[in-house]
Design a protein around this motif. Sequence first.
Motif, PDB file in Angstrom:
ATOM      1  N   TYR A  68     -15.133  -4.372  -4.416  1.00 20.24           N
ATOM      2  CA  TYR A  68     -14.470  -3.287  -3.691  1.00 20.24           C
ATOM      3  C   TYR A  68     -13.329  -3.798  -2.805  1.00 20.24           C
ATOM      4  CZ  TYR A  68     -14.478   1.014  -0.745  1.00 20.24           C
ATOM      5  OH  TYR A  68     -14.162   2.170  -0.071  1.00 20.24           O
ATOM      6  N   ALA A  69     -13.370  -5.082  -2.440  1.00 16.37           N
ATOM      7  CA  ALA A  69     -12.317  -5.654  -1.604  1.00 16.37           C
ATOM      8  C   ALA A  69     -10.945  -5.542  -2.242  1.00 16.37           C
ATOM      9  CB  ALA A  69     -12.632  -7.121  -1.305  1.00 16.37           C
ATOM     10  N   TRP A  70     -10.890  -5.462  -3.573  1.00 19.86           N
ATOM     11  CA  TRP A  70      -9.618  -5.459  -4.306  1.00 19.86           C
ATOM     12  C   TRP A  70      -9.118  -4.050  -4.629  1.00 19.86           C
ATOM     13  CZ3 TRP A  70      -7.800 -10.156  -4.033  1.00 19.86           C
ATOM     14  CH2 TRP A  70      -8.671 -11.246  -4.100  1.00 19.86           C
ATOM     15  N   ARG A  71      -9.824  -3.010  -4.233  1.00 20.26           N
ATOM     16  CA  ARG A  71      -9.568  -1.658  -4.722  1.00 20.26           C
ATOM     17  C   ARG A  71      -8.144  -1.193  -4.470  1.00 20.26           C
ATOM     18  NH1 ARG A  71     -11.622  -1.914   0.041  1.00 20.26           N
ATOM     19  NH2 ARG A  71     -10.947  -0.524   1.714  1.00 20.26           N
ATOM     20  N   LEU A  72      -7.540  -1.621  -3.346  1.00 23.17           N
ATOM     21  CA  LEU A  72      -6.203  -1.141  -2.997  1.00 23.17           C
ATOM     22  C   LEU A  72      -5.115  -1.795  -3.842  1.00 23.17           C
ATOM     23  CD1 LEU A  72      -6.585  -1.064   0.903  1.00 23.17           C
ATOM     24  CD2 LEU A  72      -6.976   0.796  -0.741  1.00 23.17           C
ATOM     25  N   LEU A  73      -5.412  -2.943  -4.447  1.00 19.08           N
ATOM     26  CA  LEU A  73      -4.454  -3.655  -5.294  1.00 19.08           C
ATOM     27  C   LEU A  73      -4.622  -3.329  -6.767  1.00 19.08           C
ATOM     28  CD1 LEU A  73      -4.659  -7.288  -3.815  1.00 19.08           C
ATOM     29  CD2 LEU A  73      -3.296  -5.370  -3.008  1.00 19.08           C
ATOM     30  N   MET A  74      -5.816  -2.939  -7.157  1.00 19.99           N
ATOM     31  CA  MET A  74      -6.152  -2.864  -8.577  1.00 19.99           C
ATOM     32  C   MET A  74      -5.307  -1.876  -9.379  1.00 19.99           C
ATOM     33  SD  MET A  74     -10.274  -3.393  -8.162  1.00 19.99           S
ATOM     34  CE  MET A  74     -10.713  -3.087  -9.877  1.00 19.99           C
ATOM     35  N   PRO A  75      -5.026  -0.660  -8.880  1.00 25.46           N
ATOM     36  CA  PRO A  75      -4.226   0.261  -9.706  1.00 25.46           C
ATOM     37  C   PRO A  75      -2.852  -0.289 -10.051  1.00 25.46           C
ATOM     38  CG  PRO A  75      -5.379   1.466  -7.987  1.00 25.46           C
ATOM     39  CD  PRO A  75      -5.549   0.013  -7.667  1.00 25.46           C
ATOM     40  N   GLY A  79      -4.930 -10.735   9.088  1.00 22.70           N
ATOM     41  CA  GLY A  79      -5.977 -11.687   9.387  1.00 22.70           C
ATOM     42  C   GLY A  79      -6.644 -12.162   8.117  1.00 22.70           C
ATOM     43  N   HIS A  80      -7.968 -12.280   8.171  1.00 26.48           N
ATOM     44  CA  HIS A  80      -8.695 -12.892   7.071  1.00 26.48           C
ATOM     45  C   HIS A  80      -8.790 -11.997   5.841  1.00 26.48           C
ATOM     46  CE1 HIS A  80     -11.505 -15.501   5.071  1.00 26.48           C
ATOM     47  NE2 HIS A  80     -12.452 -14.582   5.058  1.00 26.48           N
ATOM     48  N   PHE A  81      -8.948 -10.702   6.021  1.00 27.55           N
ATOM     49  CA  PHE A  81      -9.199  -9.794   4.896  1.00 27.55           C
ATOM     50  C   PHE A  81      -7.869  -9.262   4.359  1.00 27.55           C
ATOM     51  CE2 PHE A  81     -12.951  -9.792   7.629  1.00 27.55           C
ATOM     52  CZ  PHE A  81     -13.926 -10.205   6.717  1.00 27.55           C
ATOM     53  N   VAL A  82      -7.067 -10.172   3.804  1.00 32.70           N
ATOM     54  CA  VAL A  82      -5.672  -9.864   3.503  1.00 32.70           C
ATOM     55  C   VAL A  82      -5.510  -8.729   2.502  1.00 32.70           C
ATOM     56  CG1 VAL A  82      -4.656 -12.060   4.168  1.00 32.70           C
ATOM     57  CG2 VAL A  82      -5.699 -11.838   1.914  1.00 32.70           C
ATOM     58  N   ALA A  83      -6.365  -8.652   1.490  1.00 43.74           N
ATOM     59  CA  ALA A  83      -6.196  -7.613   0.464  1.00 43.74           C
ATOM     60  C   ALA A  83      -6.452  -6.221   1.017  1.00 43.74           C
ATOM     61  CB  ALA A  83      -7.130  -7.881  -0.717  1.00 43.74           C
ATOM     62  N   GLU A  84      -7.198  -6.131   2.107  1.00 44.19           N
ATOM     63  CA  GLU A  84      -7.489  -4.836   2.715  1.00 44.19           C
ATOM     64  C   GLU A  84      -6.623  -4.568   3.946  1.00 44.19           C
ATOM     65  OE1 GLU A  84     -11.802  -3.491   2.145  1.00 44.19           O
ATOM     66  OE2 GLU A  84     -12.000  -5.648   2.442  1.00 44.19           O
ATOM     67  N   GLU A  85      -6.232  -5.627   4.649  1.00 45.74           N
ATOM     68  CA  GLU A  85      -5.392  -5.458   5.832  1.00 45.74           C
ATOM     69  C   GLU A  85      -3.920  -5.265   5.481  1.00 45.74           C
ATOM     70  OE1 GLU A  85      -6.089  -8.252   9.117  1.00 45.74           O
ATOM     71  OE2 GLU A  85      -7.803  -8.985   7.961  1.00 45.74           O
ATOM     72  N   ALA A  86      -3.462  -5.949   4.445  1.00 49.11           N
ATOM     73  CA  ALA A  86      -2.038  -5.926   4.089  1.00 49.11           C
ATOM     74  C   ALA A  86      -1.896  -5.831   2.574  1.00 49.11           C
ATOM     75  CB  ALA A  86      -1.349  -7.172   4.625  1.00 49.11           C
ATOM     76  N   PRO A  87      -2.382  -4.748   1.968  1.00 43.87           N
ATOM     77  CA  PRO A  87      -2.378  -4.676   0.500  1.00 43.87           C
ATOM     78  C   PRO A  87      -0.985  -4.717  -0.111  1.00 43.87           C
ATOM     79  CG  PRO A  87      -3.000  -2.554   1.460  1.00 43.87           C
ATOM     80  CD  PRO A  87      -3.020  -3.554   2.573  1.00 43.87           C
ATOM     81  N   GLU A  88       0.010  -4.091   0.529  1.00 43.80           N
ATOM     82  CA  GLU A  88       1.348  -4.085  -0.054  1.00 43.80           C
ATOM     83  C   GLU A  88       1.947  -5.485  -0.065  1.00 43.80           C
ATOM     84  OE1 GLU A  88       3.800  -1.197   1.853  1.00 43.80           O
ATOM     85  OE2 GLU A  88       2.534   0.506   1.255  1.00 43.80           O
ATOM     86  N   GLU A  89       1.776  -6.219   1.030  1.00 39.38           N
ATOM     87  CA  GLU A  89       2.312  -7.576   1.106  1.00 39.38           C
ATOM     88  C   GLU A  89       1.558  -8.516   0.161  1.00 39.38           C
ATOM     89  OE1 GLU A  89       1.432  -5.654   3.591  1.00 39.38           O
ATOM     90  OE2 GLU A  89       3.068  -5.526   5.056  1.00 39.38           O
ATOM     91  N   MET A  90       0.252  -8.348   0.084  1.00 38.19           N
ATOM     92  CA  MET A  90      -0.554  -9.155  -0.838  1.00 38.19           C
ATOM     93  C   MET A  90      -0.145  -8.869  -2.279  1.00 38.19           C
ATOM     94  SD  MET A  90      -3.253 -11.274  -0.955  1.00 38.19           S
ATOM     95  CE  MET A  90      -4.767 -11.697  -1.847  1.00 38.19           C
ATOM     96  N   LEU A  91       0.044  -7.605  -2.601  1.00 35.97           N
ATOM     97  CA  LEU A  91       0.452  -7.227  -3.950  1.00 35.97           C
ATOM     98  C   LEU A  91       1.820  -7.810  -4.293  1.00 35.97           C
ATOM     99  CD1 LEU A  91      -0.055  -5.560  -6.522  1.00 35.97           C
ATOM    100  CD2 LEU A  91       1.036  -3.632  -5.371  1.00 35.97           C
ATOM    101  N   ALA A  92       2.741  -7.787  -3.348  1.00 34.88           N
ATOM    102  CA  ALA A  92       4.076  -8.340  -3.599  1.00 34.88           C
ATOM    103  C   ALA A  92       3.992  -9.832  -3.898  1.00 34.88           C
ATOM    104  CB  ALA A  92       4.980  -8.082  -2.402  1.00 34.88           C
ATOM    105  N   ALA A  93       3.176 -10.561  -3.131  1.00 31.85           N
ATOM    106  CA  ALA A  93       3.032 -11.995  -3.357  1.00 31.85           C
ATOM    107  C   ALA A  93       2.419 -12.275  -4.728  1.00 31.85           C
ATOM    108  CB  ALA A  93       2.186 -12.618  -2.258  1.00 31.85           C
TER     109      ALA A  93
END
Length: 324
Positions: free
Chosen positions: A64-71, A286-300
């Motif tokens: 579930y941690a990845w849900r915001l990036l997965m689509p 912070g530590h939970f990057v995929a949930e705290e900053a999904p747009e930035e994580m997705l871009a990287a």
Amino acid sequence: MTAAIDLPIPEGPGSVSGAPNLPEGFTDTFTSRYIDTGEVGLHAVIGGEGPPLLLVHGWPETWYAWRLLMPALARDFEVIAVDQRGRGISDKPEDGYDTGALANDLVALMDALGHERFAVVGHDTGFAISYALAADHPDRIERVALAEIPGSPGAAPAPPVLVPGPVNDRLWHLPFNRIERLNEQLVVGREDVFFGWEFDAAAKKLPAEVVSYYVGLLSDPDSLRGSFEFYRALDTTIAQDGERKTTRLPMPVLAIGGAASFGEHVGQAMEPVADDVKSVVIPDAGHFVAEEAPEEMLAALTEFLAPYADGAAAADAPSAAPVG
């Protein structure tokens, strides 16, 4: 490779059908599957089209941690977000929690799904497992992105026992989680306090309903024990990583740190053990990057994975017809 054998999905909130607050249209693309790997049954949420991309979550989370990036990732990849052995609704046997065994689980999963080579993204405990996967099975891994620990245990220096207070607040769970049985006795009935403290480490606080969802998944004896077993196997993992670091990773590596957490230390830890390392520090996370900053994580991830996606597309394209 043998065809995947799907087992009945365990009932409860850990599957796609039971997960709350998913992005709109998520269940149109993704479904839960419970795959018999021959050793354990692993739950994975799978969807999308393209070359395979394996997502490996951290502690104390699940797929579930990845849900915001997965689509978004599913536009270019077949996304496979797995619950590790001992976590979520994957099997929770008594042993097999060193990173070598956990990496072998994931190889068996990808074998069952028919994927010889794939890219992988790992966060936290998933970082350590994905590092082992890349080191032990380099012929299987196209690219690996590793987020938010300063190196896998044994491949990077361990922090001292006595550290500054803020660092202690972030890392005290490492020795606590390794204790046999006592920690379960202390946490049972106080899961919201214990795990809530860990999620409070987020620079951008996760929504209360998300934290409650994770806590609910951890509030049964098998899941609670399973959440600690990775740490109880650290002696074996550290010994394995001592061997792994003697051979540098040959594939491209992306090291991701949250600026309010491990930051540039993630990349610095990977430089001695990999030939081709790119480092990204995500601002305000912070530590939970995929949930705290999904747009930035997705871009990287999108930039890092583009050559893999483009290469697979080129390989699948029909060759030009001969002239004349």
